[in-house]
Design an enzyme around this catalytic site. Structure first.
Site, PDB file in Angstrom:
ATOM      1  N   SER A 122       0.808  -1.224   0.000  1.00  0.00           N
ATOM      2  CA  SER A 122       0.000   0.000   0.000  1.00  0.00           C
ATOM      3  C   SER A 122       0.837   1.268   0.000  1.00  0.00           C
ATOM      4  O   SER A 122       0.505   2.231  -0.693  1.00  0.00           O
ATOM      5  CB  SER A 122      -0.942   0.002   1.216  1.00  0.00           C
ATOM      6  OG  SER A 122      -1.758  -1.139   1.223  1.00  0.00           O
ATOM      7  N   HIS A 180       0.697   4.086   4.471  1.00  0.00           N
ATOM      8  CA  HIS A 180       0.071   4.906   3.425  1.00  0.00           C
ATOM      9  C   HIS A 180       0.595   6.333   3.493  1.00  0.00           C
ATOM     10  O   HIS A 180       0.996   6.919   2.474  1.00  0.00           O
ATOM     11  CB  HIS A 180      -1.450   4.926   3.594  1.00  0.00           C
ATOM     12  CG  HIS A 180      -2.082   3.578   3.485  1.00  0.00           C
ATOM     13  ND1 HIS A 180      -3.429   3.380   3.702  1.00  0.00           N
ATOM     14  CD2 HIS A 180      -1.569   2.361   3.187  1.00  0.00           C
ATOM     15  CE1 HIS A 180      -3.710   2.097   3.527  1.00  0.00           C
ATOM     16  NE2 HIS A 180      -2.598   1.459   3.223  1.00  0.00           N
TER      17      HIS A 180
END
Length: 275
Positions: A122, A180
């Site tokens: 991610s 993230h």
């Protein structure tokens, strides 16, 4: 320059990363099914000294099929255009910088509050989505089940805001929100640094190529004539540079262009569209 032969064409790095992540996932559900595998290769901020390799390996592990599918779909939709824009080697470097950024940012935060071990691509993939928005902020993106497309920048802003809110509130959803944010942060730093270096190089080239007036006291007619000659000279150089880049593409393909050469070609295309 977003030019793919078909909507489903894959660029080399995107194809390789999707295959690598899929192969590792298949191994984790067929051969290396024990918890020891994830424990050995997941990133845990408290054990970075003894498990230093996890700064990279965590990017290729996923908690389940949906986790893998979401990351690879984002890489598929955003990564192809970004790789064409950056070039293969630069895209690969950028991808891993963002992935490392996710781990490094999580480690820094762990110095102040506990951070659980995590896996997933991610951080790198969110960095790729940021690059897409950086180059094409208003590109339309279709999101199921919305009936109309939305601009890419709003979608990525939504993801960034959601990750920030979840990280601050300490959401226990098994998602590496700090990774993230680290991918976004390191991706932004990389892109701004690349832009600054490219701008400095362009200015240096312009200073070397564009002749300066040798005398200040000139009549208006002479100044105008010099300006016209200088303008024609610059235009001729631009045309020569574009011809050289097109020849290079015809010989070695668009991936052979450097990021600076791609920017020059984009600028030339924009001037032709908007004279």
């Amino acid at each position: 320059m977003m030019r793919s032969q078909s909507p489903f064409a894959l660029t080399p790095w995107v194809r390789g990363l999707i295959v690598a992540n899929a192969v590792v996932y298949l191994l984790t559900i067929t051969v290396f099914t024990g918890p020891w595998f994830a424990d050995a290769f997941a990133f845990g901020p408290t054990r970075v000294v003894t498990h230093w390799w996890t700064f990279v390996t965590y990017m290729f592990l996923h908690q389940g099929f949906l986790h893998l599918a979401f990351n690879m779909l984002m890489l598929f939709f955003f990564g192809r255009a970004v790789e064409e824009r950056m070039g293969g080697s630069a895209f690969g470097l950028y991808y891993f910088v963002c992935g490392l950024g996710g781990a490094i940012f999580s480690f820094v935060v762990s110095l102040f509050t506990p951070v659980a071990p995590f896996v997933g691509a991610s951080g790198a993939v969110f960095g790729v989505s940021l690059a897409f928005v950086y180059y094409w902020p208003d590109a339309p993106v279709y999101v199921f089940p919305l009936p109309m497309p939305i601009k890419a920048k709003w979608l990525v802003i939504f993801f960034a805001t959601l990750s920030l809110f979840s990280a601050i509130t300490g959401a226990r959803d098994g998602i590496a929100h700090l990774a993230h944010l680290g991918g976004f942060l390191f991706g932004f730093i990389y892109l701004k640094g690349e832009e600054r270096v490219g701008r400095g190089a362009s200015k240096a080239i312009t200073r070397r190529r564009v002749p300066r007036p040798k005398a200040r006291a000139r009549t208006r007619e002479v100044s105008q004539a010099q300006g016209e000659r200088s303008y024609r000279h610059r235009r001729r150089e631009e045309h020569d540079e574009v011809d050289r880049l097109l020849d290079k593409i015809s010989r070695s393909g668009i991936e052979s262009l450097t990021p600076e050469e791609r920017r020059l070609l984009d600028d030339a295309s924009r001037k032709l569209r908007d004279p």
